[in-house]
Design an enzyme around this catalytic site. Structure first.
Site, PDB file in Angstrom:
ATOM      1  N   TYR A  88       0.337  -0.055  10.674  1.00  0.00           N
ATOM      2  CA  TYR A  88      -0.086  -0.470   9.333  1.00  0.00           C
ATOM      3  C   TYR A  88       1.014  -0.156   8.318  1.00  0.00           C
ATOM      4  O   TYR A  88       1.397  -1.013   7.508  1.00  0.00           O
ATOM      5  CB  TYR A  88      -1.377   0.244   8.950  1.00  0.00           C
ATOM      6  CG  TYR A  88      -1.856  -0.071   7.549  1.00  0.00           C
ATOM      7  CD1 TYR A  88      -2.319  -1.343   7.231  1.00  0.00           C
ATOM      8  CD2 TYR A  88      -1.845   0.898   6.544  1.00  0.00           C
ATOM      9  CE1 TYR A  88      -2.760  -1.641   5.937  1.00  0.00           C
ATOM     10  CE2 TYR A  88      -2.288   0.613   5.264  1.00  0.00           C
ATOM     11  CZ  TYR A  88      -2.745  -0.664   4.964  1.00  0.00           C
ATOM     12  OH  TYR A  88      -3.174  -0.961   3.683  1.00  0.00           O
ATOM     13  N   SER A 113       0.855  -1.191   0.000  1.00  0.00           N
ATOM     14  CA  SER A 113       0.000   0.000   0.000  1.00  0.00           C
ATOM     15  C   SER A 113       0.883   1.230   0.000  1.00  0.00           C
ATOM     16  O   SER A 113       2.028   1.192   0.459  1.00  0.00           O
ATOM     17  CB  SER A 113      -0.881   0.003   1.265  1.00  0.00           C
ATOM     18  OG  SER A 113      -1.493   1.269   1.456  1.00  0.00           O
TER      19      SER A 113
END
Length: 312
Positions: free
Chosen positions: A187, A161
Protein backbone atom coordinates in the site's frame (compact mmCIF):
# COMPACT_ATOMS: atom_id res chain seq x y z
CA UNK A 1 14.76 23.93 -7.07
CA UNK A 2 12.97 25.62 -4.18
CA UNK A 3 9.40 26.86 -4.07
CA UNK A 4 7.51 28.97 -1.60
CA UNK A 5 5.35 26.67 0.49
CA UNK A 6 1.64 27.14 -0.22
CA UNK A 7 -0.44 27.69 2.90
CA UNK A 8 -4.09 28.53 3.37
CA UNK A 9 -6.52 29.58 6.09
CA UNK A 10 -7.95 26.05 6.13
CA UNK A 11 -6.91 23.21 8.40
CA UNK A 12 -7.73 19.64 9.41
CA UNK A 13 -11.22 20.62 10.59
CA UNK A 14 -12.22 22.35 7.35
CA UNK A 15 -14.85 20.69 5.18
CA UNK A 16 -14.98 20.35 1.41
CA UNK A 17 -17.92 22.77 1.23
CA UNK A 18 -16.00 25.39 3.23
CA UNK A 19 -12.92 25.05 1.03
CA UNK A 20 -14.84 25.66 -2.20
CA UNK A 21 -17.11 28.40 -0.86
CA UNK A 22 -16.97 31.46 -3.10
CA UNK A 23 -15.39 29.59 -6.03
CA UNK A 24 -17.55 29.43 -9.16
CA UNK A 25 -17.13 26.16 -11.05
CA UNK A 26 -19.98 26.62 -13.53
CA UNK A 27 -18.86 25.46 -16.96
CA UNK A 28 -16.13 23.24 -15.51
CA UNK A 29 -16.12 19.48 -16.15
CA UNK A 30 -14.57 17.25 -13.53
CA UNK A 31 -14.07 13.50 -13.13
CA UNK A 32 -13.91 11.80 -9.72
CA UNK A 33 -12.83 8.16 -9.65
CA UNK A 34 -14.31 6.12 -6.84
CA UNK A 35 -17.03 8.70 -6.39
CA UNK A 36 -19.66 6.35 -4.98
CA UNK A 37 -18.24 5.91 -1.47
CA UNK A 38 -16.32 7.62 1.30
CA UNK A 39 -14.61 10.90 0.53
CA UNK A 40 -15.36 10.44 -3.17
CA UNK A 41 -19.03 11.19 -2.50
CA UNK A 42 -18.23 14.36 -0.59
CA UNK A 43 -15.68 15.45 -3.20
CA UNK A 44 -18.32 15.13 -5.93
CA UNK A 45 -20.94 16.83 -3.75
CA UNK A 46 -18.76 19.87 -3.04
CA UNK A 47 -17.62 20.29 -6.65
CA UNK A 48 -21.17 20.00 -7.96
CA UNK A 49 -22.36 22.38 -5.25
CA UNK A 50 -19.98 25.01 -6.64
CA UNK A 51 -21.46 24.52 -10.12
CA UNK A 52 -19.21 21.94 -11.75
CA UNK A 53 -20.47 19.15 -13.97
CA UNK A 54 -19.10 16.05 -12.25
CA UNK A 55 -18.75 12.55 -13.65
CA UNK A 56 -18.22 9.88 -11.02
CA UNK A 57 -16.31 6.95 -12.51
CA UNK A 58 -16.98 3.78 -10.54
CA UNK A 59 -16.81 -0.01 -10.77
CA UNK A 60 -20.46 -0.33 -9.74
CA UNK A 61 -22.61 2.08 -11.79
CA UNK A 62 -25.73 1.18 -9.82
CA UNK A 63 -24.14 2.42 -6.58
CA UNK A 64 -22.91 5.46 -8.46
CA UNK A 65 -26.37 6.30 -9.71
CA UNK A 66 -27.71 6.22 -6.17
CA UNK A 67 -25.06 8.74 -5.13
CA UNK A 68 -25.66 10.93 -8.17
CA UNK A 69 -29.43 10.96 -7.58
CA UNK A 70 -28.88 11.95 -3.95
CA UNK A 71 -26.54 14.83 -4.82
CA UNK A 72 -28.66 16.00 -7.75
CA UNK A 73 -31.76 16.45 -5.59
CA UNK A 74 -30.28 19.76 -4.47
CA UNK A 75 -30.10 21.23 -7.99
CA UNK A 76 -32.57 22.42 -10.61
CA UNK A 77 -30.90 20.21 -13.22
CA UNK A 78 -28.54 17.24 -12.77
CA UNK A 79 -24.86 18.08 -12.33
CA UNK A 80 -23.58 14.62 -11.42
CA UNK A 81 -23.49 11.74 -13.91
CA UNK A 82 -22.05 8.21 -13.71
CA UNK A 83 -19.86 6.01 -15.87
CA UNK A 84 -18.39 2.55 -15.36
CA UNK A 85 -14.64 2.30 -14.78
CA UNK A 86 -12.50 -0.52 -13.38
CA UNK A 87 -8.99 0.76 -12.66
CA UNK A 88 -7.57 -2.76 -12.45
CA UNK A 89 -8.72 -3.45 -16.02
CA UNK A 90 -6.84 -1.59 -18.77
CA UNK A 91 -9.48 -2.19 -21.48
CA UNK A 92 -12.10 -0.67 -19.14
CA UNK A 93 -9.94 2.44 -18.69
CA UNK A 94 -9.36 2.86 -22.41
CA UNK A 95 -13.04 2.35 -23.16
CA UNK A 96 -13.94 5.02 -20.60
CA UNK A 97 -11.49 7.51 -22.12
CA UNK A 98 -12.66 6.76 -25.66
CA UNK A 99 -16.26 7.42 -24.64
CA UNK A 100 -15.22 10.72 -23.05
CA UNK A 101 -13.37 11.79 -26.18
CA UNK A 102 -11.74 15.24 -26.38
CA UNK A 103 -14.31 17.15 -24.35
CA UNK A 104 -12.25 19.33 -21.98
CA UNK A 105 -11.58 17.94 -18.50
CA UNK A 106 -10.83 20.74 -16.05
CA UNK A 107 -9.99 18.46 -13.13
CA UNK A 108 -9.29 14.74 -12.83
CA UNK A 109 -9.54 13.65 -9.21
CA UNK A 110 -7.82 10.27 -8.85
CA UNK A 111 -9.67 9.32 -5.69
CA UNK A 112 -10.37 5.59 -6.02
CA UNK A 113 -8.11 3.16 -4.22
CA UNK A 114 -7.71 -0.03 -2.25
CA UNK A 115 -5.71 -0.60 0.93
CA UNK A 116 -3.90 -3.47 2.64
CA UNK A 117 -5.42 -6.19 0.48
CA UNK A 118 -4.40 -9.84 0.65
CA UNK A 119 -1.85 -10.71 -2.02
CA UNK A 120 -3.70 -10.53 -5.33
CA UNK A 121 -2.40 -10.21 -8.86
CA UNK A 122 -4.08 -8.77 -11.91
CA UNK A 123 -4.47 -10.73 -15.13
CA UNK A 124 -1.12 -9.31 -16.25
CA UNK A 125 0.59 -10.41 -13.04
CA UNK A 126 0.88 -7.06 -11.28
CA UNK A 127 0.37 -6.71 -7.53
CA UNK A 128 -3.16 -5.37 -7.28
CA UNK A 129 -2.59 -2.33 -5.03
CA UNK A 130 0.15 -0.97 -7.28
CA UNK A 131 -1.93 -1.85 -10.34
CA UNK A 132 -5.13 -0.19 -9.10
CA UNK A 133 -3.85 2.76 -7.10
CA UNK A 134 -1.08 3.76 -9.50
CA UNK A 135 -1.08 2.03 -12.89
CA UNK A 136 -4.83 2.42 -13.35
CA UNK A 137 -4.76 6.14 -12.71
CA UNK A 138 -1.56 6.51 -14.75
CA UNK A 139 -3.31 4.90 -17.71
CA UNK A 140 -6.43 7.01 -17.22
CA UNK A 141 -4.52 10.31 -17.11
CA UNK A 142 -2.54 9.42 -20.23
CA UNK A 143 -5.68 8.34 -22.07
CA UNK A 144 -7.35 11.64 -21.13
CA UNK A 145 -4.30 13.79 -21.91
CA UNK A 146 -5.82 15.57 -24.90
CA UNK A 147 -9.04 16.27 -23.01
CA UNK A 148 -7.04 17.68 -20.10
CA UNK A 149 -4.93 19.80 -22.44
CA UNK A 150 -8.10 21.14 -24.05
CA UNK A 151 -9.14 22.69 -20.73
CA UNK A 152 -6.23 25.18 -20.77
CA UNK A 153 -5.37 24.86 -17.10
CA UNK A 154 -6.42 21.36 -16.07
CA UNK A 155 -5.51 19.91 -12.70
CA UNK A 156 -4.88 16.31 -11.80
CA UNK A 157 -5.49 15.53 -8.13
CA UNK A 158 -3.66 12.41 -7.00
CA UNK A 159 -5.09 11.13 -3.71
CA UNK A 160 -2.11 9.62 -1.93
CA UNK A 161 -1.76 8.99 1.83
CA UNK A 162 0.64 9.40 4.70
CA UNK A 163 0.88 5.65 4.14
CA UNK A 164 3.52 6.60 1.54
CA UNK A 165 5.88 6.98 4.50
CA UNK A 166 5.87 3.19 4.85
CA UNK A 167 7.77 2.51 1.65
CA UNK A 168 9.41 4.04 -1.40
CA UNK A 169 8.77 2.38 -4.75
CA UNK A 170 10.95 -0.73 -4.62
CA UNK A 171 11.89 -0.81 -8.28
CA UNK A 172 13.74 -4.12 -7.99
CA UNK A 173 10.63 -5.96 -6.78
CA UNK A 174 7.48 -3.88 -7.19
CA UNK A 175 5.22 -6.93 -7.48
CA UNK A 176 6.58 -8.89 -4.50
CA UNK A 177 7.85 -11.79 -6.55
CA UNK A 178 11.16 -11.97 -4.67
CA UNK A 179 10.24 -10.71 -1.18
CA UNK A 180 7.57 -11.75 1.27
CA UNK A 181 4.33 -9.91 0.65
CA UNK A 182 3.42 -7.25 3.18
CA UNK A 183 0.06 -5.58 2.52
CA UNK A 184 1.13 -2.34 4.20
CA UNK A 185 4.40 -2.07 2.32
CA UNK A 186 2.50 -2.70 -0.90
CA UNK A 187 0.00 0.00 0.00
CA UNK A 188 2.77 2.43 0.97
CA UNK A 189 4.61 1.82 -2.28
CA UNK A 190 1.46 2.50 -4.30
CA UNK A 191 0.85 5.74 -2.41
CA UNK A 192 4.43 6.88 -3.00
CA UNK A 193 3.80 6.16 -6.67
CA UNK A 194 0.80 8.52 -6.54
CA UNK A 195 3.09 11.36 -5.44
CA UNK A 196 5.82 10.55 -7.94
CA UNK A 197 3.21 10.52 -10.70
CA UNK A 198 2.24 14.10 -9.82
CA UNK A 199 5.88 15.16 -9.94
CA UNK A 200 6.57 13.78 -13.41
CA UNK A 201 3.16 14.54 -14.90
CA UNK A 202 3.77 18.20 -14.07
CA UNK A 203 7.25 18.10 -15.58
CA UNK A 204 5.98 16.50 -18.77
CA UNK A 205 2.66 18.28 -19.19
CA UNK A 206 2.94 21.76 -17.65
CA UNK A 207 3.51 23.20 -21.12
CA UNK A 208 0.15 21.66 -22.08
CA UNK A 209 -1.50 23.58 -19.24
CA UNK A 210 -1.77 20.46 -17.07
CA UNK A 211 -0.50 20.35 -13.50
CA UNK A 212 -0.74 17.54 -10.95
CA UNK A 213 -0.51 17.53 -7.17
CA UNK A 214 -0.83 14.79 -4.55
CA UNK A 215 -2.36 14.82 -1.09
CA UNK A 216 -3.08 12.97 2.12
CA UNK A 217 -6.80 13.29 2.93
CA UNK A 218 -6.45 12.41 6.62
CA UNK A 219 -7.57 9.46 8.65
CA UNK A 220 -11.19 8.63 7.83
CA UNK A 221 -13.18 5.50 8.61
CA UNK A 222 -14.48 4.63 5.13
CA UNK A 223 -14.91 1.53 3.00
CA UNK A 224 -11.15 1.70 2.39
CA UNK A 225 -10.63 -0.29 5.62
CA UNK A 226 -12.71 -3.24 4.40
CA UNK A 227 -9.72 -5.59 4.06
CA UNK A 228 -8.44 -5.03 7.60
CA UNK A 229 -8.86 -7.84 10.16
CA UNK A 230 -11.54 -7.19 12.76
CA UNK A 231 -9.05 -6.99 15.63
CA UNK A 232 -7.07 -4.32 13.76
CA UNK A 233 -10.24 -2.37 13.03
CA UNK A 234 -11.28 -2.53 16.67
CA UNK A 235 -7.87 -1.23 17.68
CA UNK A 236 -8.27 1.71 15.32
CA UNK A 237 -11.74 2.47 16.63
CA UNK A 238 -10.70 2.41 20.28
CA UNK A 239 -7.25 4.04 20.02
CA UNK A 240 -7.49 7.06 22.36
CA UNK A 241 -4.74 8.89 20.44
CA UNK A 242 -6.35 8.49 17.02
CA UNK A 243 -8.03 11.48 15.43
CA UNK A 244 -10.42 10.78 12.58
CA UNK A 245 -11.97 13.15 10.10
CA UNK A 246 -15.52 13.03 8.85
CA UNK A 247 -15.86 12.26 5.13
CA UNK A 248 -16.71 15.95 4.59
CA UNK A 249 -13.41 16.92 6.23
CA UNK A 250 -11.56 14.12 4.46
CA UNK A 251 -12.63 15.47 1.06
CA UNK A 252 -11.49 19.01 1.86
CA UNK A 253 -7.86 18.69 0.74
CA UNK A 254 -8.86 17.03 -2.54
CA UNK A 255 -11.27 19.87 -3.26
CA UNK A 256 -8.69 22.46 -2.18
CA UNK A 257 -6.09 21.03 -4.56
CA UNK A 258 -8.67 20.82 -7.36
CA UNK A 259 -10.04 24.36 -7.04
CA UNK A 260 -7.96 26.80 -4.97
CA UNK A 261 -6.64 29.82 -6.91
CA UNK A 262 -3.47 29.44 -4.82
CA UNK A 263 -2.57 26.44 -6.99
CA UNK A 264 -2.97 28.05 -10.42
CA UNK A 265 -0.03 26.77 -12.46
CA UNK A 266 1.40 24.90 -9.47
CA UNK A 267 2.26 21.19 -9.64
CA UNK A 268 4.44 18.42 -8.34
CA UNK A 269 3.64 19.04 -4.67
CA UNK A 270 2.03 17.17 -1.78
CA UNK A 271 -0.62 18.59 0.53
CA UNK A 272 -2.26 17.65 3.82
CA UNK A 273 -4.93 19.47 5.83
CA UNK A 274 -5.34 21.96 2.94
CA UNK A 275 -1.73 23.14 3.15
CA UNK A 276 1.44 22.09 1.38
CA UNK A 277 3.17 19.50 3.53
CA UNK A 278 6.47 20.04 5.26
CA UNK A 279 9.34 17.56 4.75
CA UNK A 280 8.93 14.42 6.83
CA UNK A 281 11.41 14.30 9.69
CA UNK A 282 10.30 11.13 11.47
CA UNK A 283 8.32 10.85 14.66
CA UNK A 284 5.10 9.09 15.66
CA UNK A 285 2.84 11.81 14.20
CA UNK A 286 3.85 10.82 10.67
CA UNK A 287 3.39 14.33 9.35
CA UNK A 288 4.92 15.55 6.11
CA UNK A 289 6.18 14.16 2.84
CA UNK A 290 9.14 11.82 2.34
CA UNK A 291 12.02 13.04 0.19
CA UNK A 292 11.82 9.88 -1.92
CA UNK A 293 8.24 10.68 -2.90
CA UNK A 294 9.31 13.97 -4.51
CA UNK A 295 12.52 12.68 -6.13
CA UNK A 296 12.41 13.74 -9.80
CA UNK A 297 14.72 10.93 -10.92
CA UNK A 298 12.53 8.29 -9.24
CA UNK A 299 9.49 9.98 -10.77
CA UNK A 300 10.90 9.70 -14.28
CA UNK A 301 11.96 6.11 -13.68
CA UNK A 302 8.47 5.23 -12.47
CA UNK A 303 6.84 6.93 -15.47
CA UNK A 304 8.97 4.98 -17.93
CA UNK A 305 8.34 1.71 -16.09
CA UNK A 306 4.61 2.42 -15.94
CA UNK A 307 4.36 3.33 -19.62
CA UNK A 308 6.05 0.04 -20.47
CA UNK A 309 3.81 -1.92 -18.08
CA UNK A 310 0.57 -0.68 -19.66
CA UNK A 311 1.69 -0.66 -23.29
CA UNK A 312 0.37 -4.13 -24.06
Amino acid sequence: MTHDRITSSFDAASTAAEVVEGIDLHGKRMIVTGGSSGIGIETARALAGAGADVLIAVRNPEAGRGVADDINTGFDSPRVTVSQLDLADLPSIRRFAAEWGRTPVHALIDNAGIMATPLTRTASGREVQFATNHLGHFTLANALHDALAAANGARIVSVSSRGHLRSPVVFDDIDFTEREYDPWLAYGQSKTANVLFAVDATRRWADDGITANALHPGGIMTNLVRYLPEDVLEGLRTDPTAVYKTPEQGAATSVFVATSPLLDGVGGRYFEDCNQAVPYEGGPERVGVADYALDPEAAQRLWDLSADAVSN
